[in-house]
Scaffold this active site. Structure first.
Site, PDB file in Angstrom:
ATOM      1  N   ASN A 107      19.306 -14.482 -27.158  1.00 34.99           N
ATOM      2  CA  ASN A 107      18.325 -15.550 -27.378  1.00 34.99           C
ATOM      3  C   ASN A 107      17.964 -16.218 -26.037  1.00 34.99           C
ATOM      4  OD1 ASN A 107      16.704 -17.573 -28.377  1.00 34.99           O
ATOM      5  ND2 ASN A 107      18.122 -18.189 -30.001  1.00 34.99           N
TER       6      ASN A 107
ATOM      7  N   TYR B 132      18.218 -24.653 -22.793  1.00 33.35           N
ATOM      8  CA  TYR B 132      19.475 -25.384 -22.558  1.00 33.35           C
ATOM      9  C   TYR B 132      19.749 -25.518 -21.058  1.00 33.35           C
ATOM     10  CZ  TYR B 132      19.967 -24.380 -27.531  1.00 33.35           C
ATOM     11  OH  TYR B 132      19.745 -24.282 -28.875  1.00 33.35           O
TER      12      TYR B 132
ATOM     13  N   GLU C 287      26.600 -23.103 -29.159  1.00 29.19           N
ATOM     14  CA  GLU C 287      26.676 -21.653 -29.003  1.00 29.19           C
ATOM     15  C   GLU C 287      25.307 -21.074 -29.244  1.00 29.19           C
ATOM     16  OE1 GLU C 287      28.832 -22.481 -31.887  1.00 29.19           O
ATOM     17  OE2 GLU C 287      30.714 -22.685 -30.781  1.00 29.19           O
TER      18      GLU C 287
HETATM   19  C1  LIG Z   1      14.634 -22.192 -28.945  1.00 26.88           C
HETATM   20  C2  LIG Z   1      13.572 -23.134 -29.528  1.00 26.88           C
HETATM   21  C3  LIG Z   1      14.292 -24.253 -30.270  1.00 26.88           C
HETATM   22  C4  LIG Z   1      12.735 -23.728 -28.386  1.00 26.88           C
HETATM   23  O1  LIG Z   1      11.863 -24.706 -28.895  1.00 26.88           O
HETATM   24  P1  LIG Z   1      10.425 -24.984 -28.224  1.00 26.88           P
HETATM   25  O2  LIG Z   1       9.871 -26.215 -28.819  1.00 26.88           O
HETATM   26  O3  LIG Z   1       9.603 -23.775 -28.319  1.00 26.88           O
HETATM   27  O4  LIG Z   1      10.880 -25.236 -26.711  1.00 26.88           O
HETATM   28  P2  LIG Z   1      10.074 -26.018 -25.569  1.00 26.88           P
HETATM   29  O5  LIG Z   1       8.613 -25.866 -25.771  1.00 26.88           O
HETATM   30  O6  LIG Z   1      10.608 -27.392 -25.469  1.00 26.88           O
HETATM   31  O7  LIG Z   1      10.491 -25.165 -24.291  1.00 26.88           O
HETATM   32  C5  LIG Z   1      11.273 -25.694 -23.255  1.00 26.88           C
HETATM   33  C6  LIG Z   1      11.691 -24.588 -22.309  1.00 26.88           C
HETATM   34  O8  LIG Z   1      12.496 -23.635 -22.971  1.00 26.88           O
HETATM   35  C7  LIG Z   1      12.227 -22.316 -22.479  1.00 26.88           C
HETATM   36  N1  LIG Z   1      11.706 -21.513 -23.598  1.00 26.88           N
HETATM   37  C8  LIG Z   1      11.489 -21.917 -24.853  1.00 26.88           C
HETATM   38  N2  LIG Z   1      11.068 -20.882 -25.604  1.00 26.88           N
HETATM   39  C9  LIG Z   1      11.030 -19.789 -24.788  1.00 26.88           C
HETATM   40  C10 LIG Z   1      10.692 -18.419 -24.972  1.00 26.88           C
HETATM   41  N3  LIG Z   1      10.291 -17.951 -26.157  1.00 26.88           N
HETATM   42  N4  LIG Z   1      10.800 -17.605 -23.926  1.00 26.88           N
HETATM   43  C11 LIG Z   1      11.198 -18.049 -22.727  1.00 26.88           C
HETATM   44  N5  LIG Z   1      11.507 -19.344 -22.475  1.00 26.88           N
HETATM   45  C12 LIG Z   1      11.438 -20.201 -23.499  1.00 26.88           C
HETATM   46  C13 LIG Z   1      11.243 -22.485 -21.361  1.00 26.88           C
HETATM   47  O9  LIG Z   1      11.981 -22.642 -20.169  1.00 26.88           O
HETATM   48  C14 LIG Z   1      10.541 -23.767 -21.737  1.00 26.88           C
HETATM   49  O10 LIG Z   1      10.043 -24.441 -20.645  1.00 26.88           O
HETATM   50  P3  LIG Z   1       8.534 -24.132 -20.122  1.00 26.88           P
HETATM   51  O11 LIG Z   1       7.659 -24.350 -21.324  1.00 26.88           O
HETATM   52  O12 LIG Z   1       8.374 -25.138 -19.043  1.00 26.88           O
HETATM   53  O13 LIG Z   1       8.558 -22.716 -19.678  1.00 26.88           O
HETATM   54  C15 LIG Z   1      12.591 -22.384 -30.491  1.00 26.88           C
HETATM   55  O14 LIG Z   1      12.093 -21.245 -29.830  1.00 26.88           O
HETATM   56  C16 LIG Z   1      13.212 -21.941 -31.790  1.00 26.88           C
HETATM   57  O15 LIG Z   1      13.239 -22.692 -32.757  1.00 26.88           O
HETATM   58  N6  LIG Z   1      13.725 -20.694 -31.861  1.00 26.88           N
HETATM   59  C17 LIG Z   1      14.305 -20.167 -33.081  1.00 26.88           C
HETATM   60  C18 LIG Z   1      15.608 -20.854 -33.437  1.00 26.88           C
HETATM   61  C19 LIG Z   1      16.600 -20.796 -32.309  1.00 26.88           C
HETATM   62  O16 LIG Z   1      16.760 -19.785 -31.656  1.00 26.88           O
HETATM   63  N7  LIG Z   1      17.322 -21.905 -32.116  1.00 26.88           N
HETATM   64  C20 LIG Z   1      18.362 -22.021 -31.128  1.00 26.88           C
HETATM   65  C21 LIG Z   1      19.648 -21.716 -31.796  1.00 26.88           C
HETATM   66  S1  LIG Z   1      21.007 -21.911 -30.658  1.00 26.88           S
END
Ligand SMILES: CC(C)(COP(=O)(O)OP(=O)(O)OC[C@H]1O[C@@H](n2cnc3c(N)ncnc32)[C@H](O)[C@@H]1OP(=O)(O)O)[C@@H](O)C(=O)NCCC(=O)NCCS
Length: 162
Positions: free
Chosen positions: A127, A134, A122
């Site tokens: 977000n 995902y 979820e």
């Molecule tokens: C969501 C989260 C886990 C992503 O981790 P990350 O290491 O930054 O993600 P990645 O670098 O692997 O990104 C992969 C893809 O996700 C998407 N993405 C990740 N962060 C993004 C952002 N801030 N805005 C838009 N797209 C995003 C993009 O499509 C990206 O691909 P691209 O780099 O080719 O554009 C991180 O932002 C986080 O920890 N957020 C806070 C906690 C959270 O929200 N967790 C999810 C709970 S369900």
């Protein structure tokens, strides 16, 4: 940087990473500690807790029990053949460098190896960054849970990867 199984000694560092992240699932210390207690019936359920840590700490020769720089973590639980991604958090300073993708791809590979059926998760509707991650990895929206989150109240999008 490497991914390894977490232990209860990682809880303070995991909580530090989580506190920077309003989008993450927020748990108490007790809830984190419970992640490391044995499941009563391992055939029926199991839990995975992985952390990503900075390898430079190891090279510096410091005692890893004292200095643990956790950059990210993932928590998932299996019940029978279905998995749920319970939490995924990457430290703010290292986001958008592929660490979230790395952790999720490792989970997907493990679920495939164990011939698991699905991974559910979820996410807060607002977000968008997490939703994009995902979707990029093949998760499909399969439902909406009204008012699922509190503080602030918000709907949850339910995703599934089969
Ligand atoms: C969501 C989260 C886990 C992503 O981790 P990350 O290491 O930054 O993600 P990645 O670098 O692997 O990104 C992969 C893809 O996700 C998407 N993405 C990740 N962060 C993004 C952002 N801030 N805005 C838009 N797209 C995003 C993009 O499509 C990206 O691909 P691209 O780099 O080719 O554009 C991180 O932002 C986080 O920890 N957020 C806070 C906690 C959270 O929200 N967790 C999810 C709970 S369900």
């Amino acid at each position: 940087m490497r991914i390894r199984r977490a232990t209860s000694a990682d809880v303070p560092a995991m909580m530090r990473v989580e506190l920077q992240s309003p989008g993450a699932a927020h748990w108490s210390r007790r809830q984190y500690e419970c992640l490391f207690t044995a499941t009563p019936n391992p055939a029926q359920s199991e839990r995975l807790v992985w952390v990503v840590e900075n390898e430079s700490d190891e090279r510096s020769g410091k005692d890893r029990n004292e200095i643990r720089e956790v950059l990210a973590f993932l928590v998932a639980q299996r019940i029978d053949a279905d998995w749920e991604l319970e939490n995924l958090v990457v430290a703010q300073s290292v986001r958008k460098r592929g660490i979230g993708t790395l952790l999720l791809e490792k989970l997907i590979a493990q679920v495939r190896d164990e011939t698991g059926k699905s991974i559910f998760l979820e996410v807060r509707q607002s977000n968008e960054g997490a939703s994009r991650l995902y979707q990029k990895l093949g998760f499909q929206q399969v439902g909406l849970r009204k008012g699922y989150y509190q503080n602030p109240s918000e709907d949850a999008i339910l995703y599934r990867l089969s």
